[in-house]
Write a protein that holds these residues in place. Structure first.
Motif, PDB file in Angstrom:
ATOM      1  N   ASN A 193       0.810  -1.231   0.000  1.00  0.00           N
ATOM      2  CA  ASN A 193       0.000   0.000   0.000  1.00  0.00           C
ATOM      3  C   ASN A 193       0.840   1.277   0.000  1.00  0.00           C
ATOM      4  O   ASN A 193       0.319   2.360  -0.237  1.00  0.00           O
ATOM      5  CB  ASN A 193      -0.925   0.008   1.225  1.00  0.00           C
ATOM      6  N   ASN A 194       2.122   1.137   0.279  1.00  0.00           N
ATOM      7  CA  ASN A 194       3.008   2.302   0.341  1.00  0.00           C
ATOM      8  C   ASN A 194       3.432   2.699  -1.069  1.00  0.00           C
ATOM      9  O   ASN A 194       4.222   2.010  -1.711  1.00  0.00           O
ATOM     10  CB  ASN A 194       4.230   1.956   1.201  1.00  0.00           C
ATOM     11  N   ILE A 196       5.335   4.964  -2.016  1.00  0.00           N
ATOM     12  CA  ILE A 196       6.764   5.275  -2.098  1.00  0.00           C
ATOM     13  C   ILE A 196       7.544   4.021  -2.472  1.00  0.00           C
ATOM     14  O   ILE A 196       8.444   4.056  -3.324  1.00  0.00           O
ATOM     15  CB  ILE A 196       7.274   5.858  -0.759  1.00  0.00           C
ATOM     16  N   ASN A 197       7.196   2.894  -1.847  1.00  0.00           N
ATOM     17  CA  ASN A 197       7.866   1.637  -2.192  1.00  0.00           C
ATOM     18  C   ASN A 197       7.516   1.188  -3.609  1.00  0.00           C
ATOM     19  O   ASN A 197       8.366   0.641  -4.320  1.00  0.00           O
ATOM     20  CB  ASN A 197       7.494   0.543  -1.191  1.00  0.00           C
ATOM     21  N   TYR A 270      11.202  -0.954   6.160  1.00  0.00           N
ATOM     22  CA  TYR A 270       9.973  -1.723   6.011  1.00  0.00           C
ATOM     23  C   TYR A 270       9.549  -1.743   4.546  1.00  0.00           C
ATOM     24  O   TYR A 270       9.465  -0.708   3.890  1.00  0.00           O
ATOM     25  CB  TYR A 270       8.827  -1.136   6.854  1.00  0.00           C
TER      26      TYR A 270
END
Length: 315
Positions: A193-194, A196-197, A270
């Protein structure tokens, strides 16, 4: 042109908003499943990846490919790297006679010819070749130094983690999972859901020649260093790799905040919990018991690879 070429071209474009468009374009091609081969020898780091979803971001200097993420010069002739020929033409058109001027600047190695012409004003014809070679060597040394600075910047400021698109890649099991004694972690990218990742996931382009940073500087106002981390020599194409790439500056506002450990080795961040863990066919009973326990506690499915009459299979 395949989609990776189109993505890289858009990512490296100097047009406003091109990076954002490139990252959005790339999203549709991110594989639903990515795999990460890991040794069980560093058991605490492996536990952190499985239990906490924290993956280790390594320095390019720690890779088994000595040319990983490098800028490599593709030519030893200064002419290739001179930024603006017109500047030299303007400077010498009033100094050189027309015939000499045309002979020099219409030559493919015009800068070398110009160097020789200038050197003739200061040394005798008998030593002109030696003088020219010394001058060109000094110029190329400066170019090599700049290229070295590009590589040092990459090594100092970028960290990345490696993924692949197959859980049954035999060389990968051997090279990165300690000869089938480690594990392969599966990640479902649709569960990340990130954003950025997601944006930091890049495909690797396999090439016969690595990018030449000095040549790129001639065409680009801004060098996007991710470009170098997205390219590997074709020898490594069996890895079918994707990379999570981060600039240390994204984590720290000031270089003084960066620890020695992160500068020299890397850092854990993470990413996501694995969606499944595949145990190597030769994993030890002790490591298997520990890993199954962690996965059971976090409801992560586990399968063990087995060498069968039909090849490597998950059981």
């Amino acid at each position: 042109m395949d989609w990776i070429d189109e993505f890289i071209e858009l990512f490296m474009s100097q047009k406003t908003g091109s990076v954002e468009k490139a990252l959005l374009y790339k999203q549709q091609y991110i594989p639903q499943k990515l795999y990460r081969y890991r040794s069980a020898e560093k058991i605490e780091r492996l536990k952190d990846e499985i239990v906490n979803g924290r993956i280790f971001m390594s320095s390019p200097l720690n890779m088994n490919d000595p040319f990983d993420s490098c800028s490599l010069l593709e030519n030893s002739k200064p002419t290739v790297y001179v930024h603006d020929k017109k500047i030299y033409e303007e400077r010498f058109k009033e100094i050189l006679d027309k015939n000499t001027f045309n002979k020099i600047f219409k030559d493919g190695n015009w800068f070398e010819k110009l160097t020789e012409s200038v050197a003739l004003k200061y040394v005798s014809p008998e030593v002109i070749d030696e003088a020219k070679e010394k001058a060109l060597k000094t110029i190329m040394q400066g170019i090599e130094d700049i290229n070295s600075e590009i590589n040092e910047t990459i090594n100092r400021t970028y960290r990345f983690a490696c993924f692949t698109q197959s859980k049954t890649n035999l060389p990968m099991w051997n090279h990165y999972a300690n000869g089938h004694k480690g594990v392969c972690l599966e990640y479902d990218t649709t569960e990340i859901n990130n954003i950025i990742n997601i944006n930091a996931l890049f495909p690797v382009k396999y090439v016969d020649k690595l990018p030449d940073g000095i040549s790129l500087m001639k065409a680009q106002d801004e060098l996007r260093m991710e470009y170098f981390l997205m390219h590997k020599l074709r020898d490594w194409s069996y890895e079918n790799e994707w990379r999570l790439i981060y600039n240390i500056g994204f984590w720290y506002k000031d270089p003084s905040e960066v620890s020695y450990e992160i500068w020299k080795k890397g850092a854990s961040i993470y990413f996501a919990l694995p969606s499944k863990v595949y145990l190597g066919a030769k994993i030890s009973d002790f490591d298997e018991e520990q890993i199954r326990k962690w996965c059971s506690e976090h409801r992560i499915p586990v399968q063990k690879m087995k060498c069968t009459e039909y090849g490597l299979k998950a059981t």
